[in-house]
Design an enzyme around this catalytic site. Structure first.
Site, PDB file in Angstrom:
ATOM      1  N   SER A  85       6.082  -2.967  -7.713  1.00 52.21           N
ATOM      2  CA  SER A  85       5.447  -2.369  -8.890  1.00 52.21           C
ATOM      3  C   SER A  85       6.462  -1.819  -9.891  1.00 52.21           C
ATOM      4  O   SER A  85       6.146  -1.672 -11.063  1.00 52.21           O
ATOM      5  CB  SER A  85       4.484  -1.262  -8.482  1.00 52.21           C
ATOM      6  OG  SER A  85       5.186  -0.157  -7.960  1.00 52.21           O
TER       7      SER A  85
ATOM      8  N   LYS B  55       6.660   5.870  -9.806  1.00 51.54           N
ATOM      9  CA  LYS B  55       6.245   5.244 -11.071  1.00 51.54           C
ATOM     10  C   LYS B  55       6.938   5.932 -12.249  1.00 51.54           C
ATOM     11  O   LYS B  55       7.515   7.004 -12.106  1.00 51.54           O
ATOM     12  CB  LYS B  55       4.724   5.355 -11.277  1.00 51.54           C
ATOM     13  CG  LYS B  55       3.868   4.888 -10.132  1.00 51.54           C
ATOM     14  CD  LYS B  55       3.851   3.399  -9.975  1.00 51.54           C
ATOM     15  CE  LYS B  55       2.931   3.000  -8.811  1.00 51.54           C
ATOM     16  NZ  LYS B  55       3.143   1.664  -8.370  1.00 51.54           N
TER      17      LYS B  55
END
Length: 197
Positions: free
Chosen positions: A69, A118
């Site tokens: 990701s 993230k």
């Protein structure tokens, strides 16, 4: 000439030779010395563990990043042995001092056992454009918006919305492994996502 009855000498008990006596005396001392040495070693290990736990809990921790990701910032890897190893500092948590583009480590909103890494896109109270549209939303106070760099395979705020700042557990600052990447992590500030409204 016959020998008459011999007179038996009474047996005298002599003390054991010096070497045996020393061994008998030193044996308990060795046991005490060994116990003391083991206890001292155990105390040192426990102290190191507690100091390491305190540092990890309050100041910084080392994390292995897996998944794709955050590719290309982090190597896409399915196991922690192949992924990048990074340093996450925790001093930013005292007053929630974050900036756009910071890479943060946080607990998954739906499963607090999972840890995500993230990029921070929007801060509390900001208006931002939703990705791929012209819609604007306001980030609630005490929350932030996070996204993975690889939008095609990232489960992030686009799926679960803004996350509470309390779920953030650190800011990733440095690569530790592999050797080719060792150094400070670059911060990429997302373009045209924050609305001036």
């Amino acid at each position: 000439m016959g020998l008459g009855p011999t007179k038996q000498q009474p047996s005298e008990s002599f003390p054991p030779p010096q070497s045996k006596r020393r061994r008998q005396c030193q044996s308990p001392a060795l046991d005490m010395g060994t116990r003391n040495h083991l206890w001292l070693g155990a105390k040192r290990i426990l102290t190191c563990y507690l100091v390491g736990l305190t540092i990890s809990d309050r100041y910084a921790t080392i994390v292995s990043v897996t998944g794709d990701s955050m590719h290309p910032t982090f190597t896409a890897a399915s196991s922690s042995l192949r992924g990048d190893v990074v340093l996450a500092e925790r001093s930013c948590l005292e007053k929630y001092q974050f900036s756009h583009g910071d890479i943060v480590m946080f607990k998954c909103p739906s499963d607090h056992r999972e840890l995500f890494v993230k990029r921070l896109i929007a801060l509390p109270g900001e208006w931002m454009f939703l990705p791929g549209s012209h819609d604007i939303i306001k980030i609630p106070e005490g929350h932030c918006w996070v996204e993975g760099d690889n939008a095609a395979s990232s489960w992030d705020s686009r799926s679960f919305g803004p996350i509470p700042l309390g779920l953030i557990k650190g800011r990733v600052t440095h690569f530790i492994w592999p050797p080719s990447k060792i150094g400070r992590l670059d911060t990429k500030i997302p373009e045209n996502r924050i609305s001036p409204v």
